[in-house]
Structure formats: structure tokens, C-alpha cells
Design a protein around this motif. Structure first.
Motif, PDB file in Angstrom:
ATOM      1  N   HIS A   1       0.718  10.735  10.248  1.00  0.00           N
ATOM      2  CA  HIS A   1      -0.184   9.928   9.416  1.00  0.00           C
ATOM      3  C   HIS A   1       0.002   8.414   9.614  1.00  0.00           C
ATOM      4  CE1 HIS A   1      -2.957   8.956   6.280  1.00  0.00           C
ATOM      5  NE2 HIS A   1      -2.036   8.477   5.470  1.00  0.00           N
TER       6      HIS A   1
ATOM      7  N   GLU B   1      -2.320   5.626  11.419  1.00  0.00           N
ATOM      8  CA  GLU B   1      -2.854   4.469  10.682  1.00  0.00           C
ATOM      9  C   GLU B   1      -2.625   3.180  11.473  1.00  0.00           C
ATOM     10  OE1 GLU B   1      -2.014   3.704   6.563  1.00  0.00           O
ATOM     11  OE2 GLU B   1      -1.630   5.817   6.188  1.00  0.00           O
TER      12      GLU B   1
ATOM     13  N   TYR C   1       0.850  -1.197   0.000  1.00  0.00           N
ATOM     14  CA  TYR C   1       0.000   0.000   0.000  1.00  0.00           C
ATOM     15  C   TYR C   1       0.886   1.246   0.000  1.00  0.00           C
ATOM     16  CZ  TYR C   1      -3.856   3.128   1.181  1.00  0.00           C
ATOM     17  OH  TYR C   1      -4.805   4.135   1.164  1.00  0.00           O
TER      18      TYR C   1
ATOM     19  N   CYS D   1       0.656   5.443   0.095  1.00  0.00           N
ATOM     20  CA  CYS D   1      -0.225   6.602   0.277  1.00  0.00           C
ATOM     21  C   CYS D   1      -0.159   7.497  -0.960  1.00  0.00           C
ATOM     22  CB  CYS D   1       0.172   7.392   1.515  1.00  0.00           C
ATOM     23  SG  CYS D   1      -0.214   6.489   3.023  1.00  0.00           S
TER      24      CYS D   1
ATOM     25  N   CYS E   1      -6.770   5.546   4.820  1.00  0.00           N
ATOM     26  CA  CYS E   1      -5.762   4.565   4.406  1.00  0.00           C
ATOM     27  C   CYS E   1      -5.933   3.253   5.168  1.00  0.00           C
ATOM     28  CB  CYS E   1      -4.364   5.136   4.591  1.00  0.00           C
ATOM     29  SG  CYS E   1      -4.034   6.447   3.399  1.00  0.00           S
TER      30      CYS E   1
END
Ligand code: ZN
Length: 467
Positions: free
Chosen positions: A232, A236, A25, A27, A207
Motif C-alpha cells: 500500500h 502510494e 496523514y 491510513c 490515499c
């Protein structure tokens, strides 16, 4: 293969959760403006990581989001007097164009935040049910102190972070470090219905939700720019691990920042370039080559001089490839074998290919990988000439083109047919068929096929597409 894991601050052997598969993944951008070259670095770097993993035989499920609801998008929509959706759509389209220009392959899935609101509401509800979140007057906050692992990625600790921060009397937070999961609607803003009233999600929750939906609760690699480590990515982790009860991502990869002329990139200082501005001055392949000429964890300085030198370096590779192609296509007498010197050259090629791979295996050291390509170019320039055998020329071409391809560097421009040329050839083929000149019709079909154009005869006529 070694990967530097920000979670443990060291290089670690890469072992995916499921053999042969990688769940990754990255961002993605907030689409309120054209993407800038700071956004371009993670796009290029992690696209290269993906390409190398695929070259190694992994099946990579690569997810990268577009944040299409955000304060900046709303501010821009008010400024222009259009809807937030219009702004998001315009800049998502522009970002995709820029990615194409930089030869960044589309992700397996590019989820958009506004299409995943239900999942966000579900995860927020789970966090409330488990005691990790609370609602105050329509705002839902994450209770950071409840999550024991908070700070494990950034190395920050809650007491240090909250020292000196005083909660205002009217603040709804229990703790200054609590962050927003859901915020209530303000007049004129896009909003969705939730158990806590009309509102919209905070940025961090997207996310966690999209990663969980498309890749599962535990993933192999989560990546982004180093500016995302805190808060961030820390947030998460807090959300995902509290909601799912399992480790979120085994490896966290972060690229270093990009300076402009040795200064921090900043819009107000005029030190700020969009990818579109760069594209007006240089082919975006040069930007890609430039970005990969440094290791992704090293800060990178952008300047016209460095771009010019990247352009010259890329040109050197391309010149070598076009010279090899010219020799391969020319009718000069080729010797079938050059004896021992060919053998020596072949083992040199193999050695340099291994050197390229060793560099990539060492935390994706693209700088050293590019150096290995230059050594191949140098060896080819001195060894290959018009009398070389077709085999050795083709072996060299394949090696250079495929290694460049792993980096997403196009070192041989394919002759592109323009739409008008294609239409003209299709018309000629139709005419040939009418005259029952099937040999010519087939010839045209083959010629188009070689250039990647596929014809489809339908009842409505001939349709074509690029392969
Ligand atoms: Zn993110």
C-alpha cells in the motif's frame, strides 16, 4: 524530537516542512465490519503522536480516511442484500463511536473515498499523460518499472518481487508487479463514469489523492500499521511522486502488529476481537492504556491477564488523583509552606515531567512516559498529605492530569450530567425567571456552565449544548 523513519530505517530529528505546522496523514479503516483491536492500535498510537505534537505547540493538520468502496464492502452488501453505501455508512458510524470510546480525537478531516472520485480520476489521468499508467480494456494499471524509486520504503526490489511470477496469457498487465488504479464495473457493483468507462478506483490511489487534496503534495508524516508498508504505502509513493514530481512524505511511521494470546490475529482461528467486544468487557480507556504501555514499534500481545494488569495500573493513577482531589477539597488546615521538603518535592516533580517529555521526544516512547507518570504518583503518595499546601496539591494534580491528557488517558472522571438532569435544571431556571427570582436563575446557569453545559435563550425557548 526524534522520529523513527521507515523510509531510512533510523531515528531522525523531526523537522517539519513549515515551521510550527505538521501535515499528517494516517491510513484509516475499510468500513465493512466493526473495527477490530488491530485497527485500534494505529488509531490510538497516532492520536497520541498528534496530541504530543500539539502539546509541543505545533498546529497539526491531521487527515485520516474512511475507505468506503472496496471488495469486502461489496461482498458484505451482497451477503446482506443491502447497498454498499448502507454497509459503509453503518460501519463508519460504528467506527466513529469506537474512536470516541477510545478517546481518539476526530481528525481535522475524515475524507471518504466515494466523495473523492473526481480527484482520483484526475490523478490517474495525470499518471497516464506522464507515461506512468496505461489502460487495457477498461482497467488502468500503474507501470511500476517506470518509477525509479519503487521499493525505497519497503526495501524490496522489483526483480526479486517479480521472480517466479508469470503473467497469464490472458493477463492485461505489462509486468506482474503493475497494480490497478481503476477497475471496470462488474454487475451489481457501485460505479462511476470515467474516461476509461464505468468503474471504480483501486485502493492505493485514494490515499494519494486525499493526502494531496487536504495536505498538499509534500507532507511531514504518513502513518499506518506496518502491514501497510508493502504494497500500500510503496504504491502510494509511486503514484504521488510520479504525479506531483516532488517527495511525498518526509517521515513514514509504522506501528508493529498486535498478537492475541501470543498468536497472530486471525478471524478463522477465532483469535479476533472487535473493539465493541472488548468494550463489553473493559472500559475502552483500559484498552487505550494497554496499547500505550508498549512502544508503538514493539509487537504487542493482547491477553486478559495483560488487560487486567492495565486496568489495575490505570486504577492506581486514578486513585492517586482522587485522593489528591479529596485532600484539596477538604477543609483541613493546610500549611502554607512545608519549607525545604516542598522545594525538594517540586524539583522532583519537574525532573519527572522532563523525564516524561524526554521519553516522548525519543520516538514517542509511551512505555517510558507512563513509567514517569507512575514515579510522580509514587512521589505524590508519599509527600502529599492533609496538611500539604493547596499550591503543591494543585501543582501535582495539574501535572498528573496534563501528562495523562497528552496520552489521551482520562485519569479523573468528570461528573457527567444526564440529559434529564439538565432539562430539569433548565425548567427550574425558567420557573425562577417567571417568579422574577433572577438570583436563582443565574445560579442555575452558572452551575450548568461549570459542568460544561451552555444555555442559549432563543425565541423558541431555551436550547442547550455541551461545551
Ligand atoms: Zn492509505
Amino acid at each position: 524530537m526524534k522520529v523513527y523513519n521507515t523510509l531510512n530505517n533510523r531515528k531522525e530529528e523531526f523537522v517539519p516542512i513549515e515551521e510550527g505546522k505538521v501535515r499528517m496523514y494516517v491510513c484509516g479503516p475499510t468500513v465493512y465490519n466493526y473495527i477490530h483491536i488491530g485497527n485500534a492500535r494505529p488509531m490510538i498510537v497516532f492520536d497520541t503522536v498528534r496530541r504530543y505534537l500539539e502539546y509541543k505547540g505545533y498546529d497539526v493538520n491531521y487527515v485520516s480516511n474512511f475507505t468506503d468502496v472496496d471488495d469486502k464492502i461489496i461482498a458484505k452488501s451482497i451477503e446482506e442484500g443491502v447497498t454498499a453505501a448502507e454497509i459503509a455508512e453503518r460501519y463508519t458510524k460504528a467506527a466513529i463511536e469506537d474512536m470516541e470510546g477510545m478517546n481518539v480525537r476526530p481528525a481535522t478531516v475524515h475524507p471518504k473515498a466515494t466523495e473523492e472520485i473526481d480527484g482520483m480520476i484526475d490523478m490517474i489521468q495525470t499518471l497516464i499523460d506522464k507515461g506512468y499508467a496505461y489502460e487495457k480494456n477498461g482497467t488502468v494499471f500503474y507501470r511500476t518499472r517506470k518509477f525509479k524509486g519503487y521499493g525505497k520504503l519497503s526495501g524490496k526490489n522489483l526483480d526479486d518481487l517479480s521472480a517466479g511470477i508469470r503473467i497469464a496469457v490472458d493477463d492485461e498487465k505489462e509486468d506482474p508487479m503493475d497494480f490497478v488504479l481503476w477497475k471496470p464495473k462488474k454487475e451489481g457493483e457501485p460505479s462511476w463514469t470515467s474516461p476509461w468507462g464505468e468503474g471504480r478506483p483501486g485502493w492505493h490511489i485514494e490515499c494519494s489523492v486525499m493526502s494531496n487534496k487536504y495536505l498538499g503534495s509534500s507532507i511531514d508524516i504518513h502513518a499506518g500499521g506496518e502491514d501497510l508498508i508493502f504494497p500500500h504505502h510503496e504504491n502510494e509513493i509511486a503514484q504521488s511522486e510520479a504525479a506531483n514530481g516532488v517527495p511525498f512524505s518526509n517521515y513514514w511511521m509504522h506501528n508493529a502488529f498486535l498478537n492475541i494470546n501470543n498468536h497472530k490475529m486471525s478471524k478463522s482461528a477465532g483469535n479476533f476481537f472487535t473493539v465493541k467486544e472488548i468494550a463489553a468487557k473493559y472500559p475502552l480507556q483500559v484498552l487505550r492504556f494497554f496499547m500505550l504501555s508498549a512502544h508503538y514499534r514493539s509487537p504487542l500481545n493482547f491477553s486478559d491477564d495483560l488487560m487486567a494488569s492495565a486496568a489495575a495500573s490505570l486504577e492506581r493513577i486514578r486513585n492517586a488523583v482522587s485522593r489528591l482531589r479529596f485532600i484539596a477539597d477538604s477543609d483541613t488546615e493546610k500549611t502554607s509552606d512545608n519549607g525545604s521538603t516542598d522545594e525538594e518535592y517540586r524539583s522532583k516533580l519537574l525532573e519527572l515531567k522532563n523525564k516524561f517529555e524526554a521519553a516522548m521526544e525519543d520516538d514517542f516512547n509511551t512505555a517510558d512516559a507512563i513509567a514517569a507518570i507512575f514515579e510522580i504518583v509514587k512521589a505524590a503518595n508519599s509527600h502529599i498529605d492533609s496538611r500539604s499546601s493547596a499550591e503543591i496539591i494543585n501543582e501535582t494534580l495539574d501535572t498528573i492530569i496534563s501528562l495523562c491528557g497528552i496520552l489521551g488517558i482520562i485519569c479523573e472522571e468528570k461528573e457527567e450530567l444526564l440529559d434529564a438532569d439538565i432539562e430539569a435544571l433548565i425548567n427550574e431556571r425558567q420557573a425562577a425567571r417567571k417568579e422574577r427570582n433572577f438570583a436563582r436563575a443565574d445560579e442555575i446557569r452558572d452551575e450548568l456552565e461549570k459542568k460544561g453545559i451552555i444555555l442559549e435563550d432563543t425565541r423558541e425557548g431555551v436550547r442547550w449544548k455541551r461545551a
